[in-house]
Design an enzyme around this catalytic site. Structure first.
Site, short mmCIF file in Angstrom:
data_model
loop_
_atom_site.label_atom_id
_atom_site.label_comp_id
_atom_site.label_asym_id
_atom_site.label_seq_id
_atom_site.Cartn_x
_atom_site.Cartn_y
_atom_site.Cartn_z
N ASP A 1 0.94 -1.19 -0.04
CA ASP A 1 -0.01 -0.09 -0.02
C ASP A 1 0.91 1.34 -0.01
O ASP A 1 2.13 0.86 0.51
CB ASP A 1 -0.85 0.06 1.32
CG ASP A 1 -1.72 1.26 1.40
OD1 ASP A 1 -2.24 1.61 0.21
OD2 ASP A 1 -1.89 1.53 2.72
N ASP B 1 -1.76 -0.97 5.94
CA ASP B 1 -1.74 -0.17 7.07
C ASP B 1 -2.88 -1.02 8.19
O ASP B 1 -3.10 -0.56 9.19
CB ASP B 1 -1.99 1.15 7.22
CG ASP B 1 -3.29 1.38 6.25
OD1 ASP B 1 -4.20 0.50 6.16
OD2 ASP B 1 -3.38 2.75 5.90
N ASP C 1 -7.25 -2.22 3.98
CA ASP C 1 -6.42 -3.42 3.34
C ASP C 1 -6.71 -4.76 3.83
O ASP C 1 -6.28 -5.61 3.59
CB ASP C 1 -4.84 -3.16 3.73
CG ASP C 1 -4.51 -1.92 2.97
OD1 ASP C 1 -4.89 -1.55 1.99
OD2 ASP C 1 -3.28 -1.30 3.45
#
Length: 1184
Positions: free
Chosen positions: A489, A810, A814
């Site tokens: 990410d 994080d 996600d």
């Protein structure tokens, strides 16, 4: 139908069973017949010794059958149950769980009558409970379904909810869902120990010990038995500790106001039912600590600020708001509607009731509808994950089974040879012959195998825990060694959370930023000051770092009464009336505000989203935001509209679509998001160690490409897929739009050779519609503007083409991707790893005073080769100290403190041999791995440990294979010649083997990741050729040395079944066996480039030197008493010299062969492109 396909995340299939009557069980009546036949038919026809052997065989076979019913659920079902097709005749069912969800189980099937309601007659419910979840038989679907909870109803259903209207309904709901508690029996140490000693490996080893005792190996047998019991009791103690820790987690005993039967009543948190309307707010216990939310619930009136650290590890407070502004017909979505849901176990820090709602709570709390209770809450789900993955962990369990099977074949050949030769000699004792054959077969599985496989994984678990990385699914550690693609990410993972406000753009035709706030229009400043989700708590502003940066940059302040005021100048204050929070699927947020006496709608969001909602789009709109995103900036579009005169309650009840349409453009807010200091170096290390890198982000494509270039994800010219101008097709364009290539799905493979590709979320939708995901996604390097569901699709696509994936995010948006990846790493509770002791301890002490669940464990990066192990051991304990380091301590005092901390840590994390306890707050709901760091460095730690575990397991199997093949030969061919080992000799051999295995498994991984990859599987050319080559050399040495020894004692005749007597052949064979054993460990030790080499692994090096010294001493006959105690006879000088020379030659030949094979068969990147083409072609055939 006797088998039902459930196909869920927990249960795959369910088979209906009926328990047989005890007299018809296949583990009882056939054996009753055998025992009855024995005295009648066997005893008269054989002598008593042989008849006793037959009875012993019957008994062993019967015990084995009974044990197999414990080990194998399928076998138990075959013997003790019969399959039935009619569900009403079944009284149990066999559950086959989904992949990686544990082993099969037989559970009882329950029937109960449901009370009649006004709309239905008495009905019967059929259900079973499996791992704290209830599954109910559905007549409509003709299968079992999870017990439904009211968690996917329409928004209108919750807003109209008035709880349970009658006592009958309350009783029915209590029967259906049970109490809101975490109930599981606490097993005793004795019960856990019984489970451990009933395991196949343990029973097999105890059986071997019995055989060895019969063959008079008393010392060796007792040593092995002691070792086994010590290991099993340690494992049982570790599991007991984990279960005791989990039992501490319970629903807080608090009393809530619940709306039942038309009035508010006080109800305990443990008696809550799904569908209850409750009043919830900040609640404190007698000692002042905050009470946690007792169940998952959706807010229907009011708002709250919540600390979710116990579940997500994320200590930033989350704003939870009423679901009232949403459309009544929309269905509640677990992912999309998180801002409206209070999760069980979290703590409310502040709450604001809604006084305008029709239902008034007497205690001034927020109104919420209970969605899920007990083990179905988010806290319960995390507990289930931890609870049902605390079983013994091993690496490559199916491969180990196949490998042992391969060795058993050799053992059976050897045993068959002994049996054939033995039966040719009529004078040989049948008892001793069967004993010899049994010993050969059992020698295949050494007693240390289960221990070593567990230690390999546990060592990695402990090493990761010391670095602040926690794992709830240990079987994934070996996967980390096989990872070939790492996905990241961007925001908060590769880049910092600390945003810098750069200025406002797009206000004029000039593309430059306006950084002087006095020149920015008041309306733009008002939007930045009020369109956010910041909250004022404990005299401190908390929330999204981007929004805090904007407020700081424009020099406005935000007060606790939801009013934004300029710090200087004569601007008007802005009062927030209603918030429509940011939603990832909408890519925007909005607020209704009052400035003086006029109402406005302020909106901010992704430039392309806001563009569609503007009344008039400025000419330079697209060019301006693209210019800033190309430079890696984060750009938000600002817009507003004035609202007609209305009351505050009317303003609050405005539909979101009304607020967010017909807007006027107010500029672009531009933020710079600095890349974390170590992101580029960590990703460069991953790239250089044979890993492909991918970025998956919700940010704009141009920004993503810019950052991807800076952190080494892309190195070739970038191409971004987008809609073609002028027609409805798609085209690839470079970031500066100078290079345009038309899109064709079949050319993506070739295009990726010279370019790094980037696609957006809208293109992924197009790929799904045209069924081209498998042709395009595997070749893309940057995914931008993707929704959480699309992140999951990307990971599953990578997996379907044979890639082993790592996802690092994080842990908040996600979740799906982190769960889908083979190795999911959630980075939580950001503390930069490069802070020194003082700042780390400050952060830790600050955190302890806040409402967070656990102290942070920052990672030290000052790791030189020589102090690496010291730093690892101490980094956790030193840096979580809540006091600054005293610089004036003497060296001795410092050393004493370090030792004390190490001891505390060892006590805290059990005995260092068992896996560390993962506690709530250490683990995240999101992912199997949780790292308490603000850096992507934990990914390299996890891959390093994964590779180390893989390599350690591989070398263990090779060593075991060689040792077992040699043992099978020694016990068969040489045993027929009368060559035996003495009891003390066998014990010494066992001690050496156990010590060597222990030292091998504790080899630390090297700090630098190598470009060479470990072999992912045991079954490969390298392993087989290595085994066969080395075994041939070992066999030659054994045969040649024994033949040479026989020359010196030709007249002595040795009886095969006689008791052990020291002689020259025995002495030579023992020495050669031990030399080969040590050579096997030395040659097959896999050090560089994955683990420490022999020279760096001190315990192993010292053990090798000690072994070599020991052989030199016993072969040179320096200490005669020592040789006598080992039952070794003196060697002739010539023979001794030959043995030592041959031993050195054997070692050199094996070492050269092993080195050649490592060079000839290096670990390679998997050939995923071939599989991708095959999978894509298969999918195309299905569609056609």
């Amino acid at each position: 139908m006797s088998t039902f396909n459930v196909g869920g995340k927990v249960v795959d299939t369910v088979d209906l069973l009926r328990k047989r009557h005890w007299a018809w069980r296949l583990d009882l009546w056939p054996f009753a017949i055998l025992y009855a036949v024995w005295p009648v038919a066997v005893v008269p026809s054989l002598d008593f010794t042989d008849a006793s052997i037959v009875l012993g065989c019957f008994a062993v076979f019967h015990i084995l059958v009974i044990l197999f019913t414990v080990w194998s659920v399928d076998f138990k079902c075959l013997l003790q149950y019969s399959k039935v097709k009619d569900i009403h005749r079944a009284d149990a069912c066999k559950i086959t769980p989904a992949k990686f969800c544990g082993s099969k189980e037989v559970v009882p099937l329950h029937y109960r009558k449901l009370a009649a309601s006004s709309t239905s007659l008495d009905t019967e419910e059929i259900y079973f409970d499996f791992r704290k979840q209830r599954f109910i038989y559905s007549n409509e679907k003709n299968t079992f379904c999870k017990l439904p909870y009211p968690s996917k109803e329409t928004i209108g259903y919750y807003l109209k909810g008035t709880g349970y209207g009658t006592e009958a309904k309350i009783v029915a709901a209590s029967e259906k869902w049970g109490r809101n508690v975490f109930e599981y029996p606490q097993p005793t140490f004795q019960k856990l120990m019984k489970e451990q000693i009933m395991e196949p490996f343990f029973v097999f080893q105890v059986f071997c010990v019995g055989l060895w005792c019969l063959d008079e190996y008393w010392y060796y047998s007792l040593f092995t038995l002691f070792m086994l019991f010590m290991f099993e009791s340690t494992m049982a103690k570790s599991r007991l500790k984990t279960l005791t820790e989990l039992r501490r987690v319970k629903v807080d005993t608090q009393t809530l106001m619940v709306y039942r039967c038309g009035k508010w009543v006080k109800v305990s948190g443990t008696e809550l039912l799904p569908g209850d309307v409750v009043s919830i707010g900040r609640a404190s216990g007698p000692s002042g600590e905050d009470k946690s939310v007792p169940a998952d619930m959706i807010i229907i009136a009011g708002s709250a600020i919540v600390n979710e650290a116990i579940l997500t590890g994320e200590s930033t407070p989350q704003w939870k708001v009423s679901v009232m502004g949403r459309g009544n017909d929309e269905k509640l979505s677990a992912r999309r509607d998180k801002p409206h849901v209070l999760f069980g176990g979290t703590k409310i820090l502040q709450h604001t009731p809604d006084k305008a709602f029709h239902l008034k709570a007497p205690d001034g709390g927020c109104l919420a509808v209970v969605l899920r209770t007990g083990f179905e809450t988010s806290q319960g789900k995390l507990m289930r994950t931890i609870l049902f993955s605390t079983e013994r962990v091993t690496a490559n369990s199916w491969e180990s089974g196949l490998f042992i099977l391969f060795l058993v074949v050799f053992a059976l050949i050897a045993a068959g040879y002994v049996l054939k030769k033995g039966l040719e000699d009529p004078t040989r004792s049948k008892y001793k012959l069967i004993l010899s054959c049994s010993l050969i077969i059992t020698s295949v599985i050494p007693p240390e195998l289960p221990m070593e496989l567990s230690i390999a994984v546990n060592t990695s678990l402990i090493a990761l825990a010391r670095r602040g990385i926690y794992c709830t699914e240990p079987f994934r550690i070996p996967f980390a060694g096989k990872v070939d693609i790492c996905c990241f990410d961007k925001t908060g993972t590769l880049t910092s959370d600390d945003m810098e406000f750069s200025g406002v753009g797009g206000l004029t035709d000039n593309e430059n930023l306006e950084t002087e706030m006095s020149k920015v229009p008041d309306r733009t400043l008002e939007i930045l000051a009020s369109c956010h989700a910041l909250v004022f708590m404990d005299n401190k502003l908390v929330g999204d770092p981007l929004e805090k940066a904007a407020l700081k940059g424009i020099e406005w302040s935000y007060k606790s009464d939801e009013k934004a005021v300029p710090k200087k100048g004569s601007g008007n204050s802005v009062q927030i009336v209603q918030r429509h929070h940011f939603a990832s699927y909408l890519k925007r947020m909005a607020v209704v505000v009052r400035v003086q006496e006029q109402f406005f709608a302020f909106v901010k969001g992704a430039p392309e989203t806001i563009q569609e909602r503007l009344v008039e789009v400025p000419a330079s709109y697209v060019e301006t935001y693209k210019k800033h995103t190309r430079q890696g900036s984060r750009v938000l579009a600002l817009a507003y509209k004035s609202l007609p005169e209305m009351t505050v309650s009317e303003a609050r009840s405005l539909e979101r679509d009304t607020v967010e349409s017909g807007l006027l453009f107010a500029g672009f807010a531009v933020f710079n998001c600095p890349i974390r200091g170590d992101s580029a170096t960590v990703l460069s290390e991953l790239k250089n160690s044979s890993h492909d890198l991918v970025m998956i982000t919700g940010d704009q494509a141009l920004t993503a490409c810019h950052v991807a270039g800076q952190v080494n994800i892309i190195s070739k010219p970038a191409l971004i897929l987008g809609k073609a101008q002028g027609n409805g097709g798609y085209e690839w364009a470079s970031p500066d739009e100078t290079n345009i290539i038309s899109y064709r799905e079949n050319e993506v493979d070739a295009l990726s050779e010279d370019h790094d590709l980037c696609i957006g979320g809208d293109c992924i939708e197009m790929l799904q519609q045209s069924s081209a995901t498998l042709k395009v996604i595997p070749y893309v390097k940057v995914f931008a503007r993707v929704a959480p569901e699309q992140k999951e699709l990307i990971i599953t696509t990578f997996k379907s083409v044979g890639r082993v994936t790592l996802m690092c995010g994080d842990g908040t948006n996600d979740v799906g991707a982190l769960k889908q990846a083979h190795v999911g790493v959630a980075l939580l509770n950001a503390i930069p790893p490069d802070q020194k002791d003082k700042s780390a301890s400050d952060a830790s002490s600050k955190n302890e005073t806040s409402k967070s669940a656990k102290p942070k464990k920052p990672k030290s990066t000052t790791e030189d080769a020589e102090n690496l192990s010291k730093t690892r051991t101490l980094s956790k304990s030193e840096s979580t100290s809540s006091q600054p380091v005293n610089r004036h301590l003497t060296a001795a005092e410092k050393q004493r403190q370090k030792l004390k901390k190490m001891m505390d840590e060892m006590n805290e994390e059990s005995d260092g041999r068992s896996a560390p306890i993962v506690k709530l707050g250490d683990a995240s709901m999101a992912s199997p791995f949780t790292a308490k760091h603000a850096s992507v460095a934990p990914t390299t730690d996890i891959i390093r440990q994964g590779r180390s575990t893989l390599v350690t397991t591989l070398q263990m199997f090779k060593i075991l294979g060689l040792n077992c093949l040699a043992t099978a030969y020694v016990l068969s061919v040489m045993n027929l010649d009368g060559v035996k080992l003495g009891d003390v000799q066998a014990t010494i051999s066992g001690v050496f083997t156990a010590a060597f295995f222990l030292f091998i498994s504790h080899a630390k991984p090297l700090q630098a990741l190598s470009a060479e990859r470990p072999h992912p599987n045991i079954f490969c050319y390298y392993v087989f050729l290595s085994l066969l080559g080395q075994f041939a050399v070992h066999l030659s040495f054994l045969i040649y040395s024994v033949k040479e020894a026989e020359k010196y004692m030709p007249d002595e005749c040795i009886e095969p079944d006689s008791d052990f007597h020291p002689n020259l052949v025995n002495t030579v064979s023992y020495m050669v066996s031990m030399m080969l054993q040590v050579a096997t460990f030395a040659v097959n030790y896999m050090g560089h480039p994955f683990n420490q080499g022999i020279s760096e692994n001190r315990p192993f090096r010292y053990a090798l030197l000690a072994a070599v010294g020991f052989f030199t001493v016993i072969s040179s006959d320096v200490f005669r008493d020592l040789n006598d105690s080992l039952k070794l006879v003196p060697l002739p000088r010539e023979l001794r010299n030959k043995l030592l020379i041959w031993a050195a030659l054997t070692f050199l030949v094996c070492y050269s062969w092993e080195s050649f094979l490592r060079w000839a068969f290096p670990g390679k990147m998997p050939a995923w492109r071939k599989k991708q083409r095959h999978v894509a072609a298969t999918q195309e055939k299905k569609l056609n």
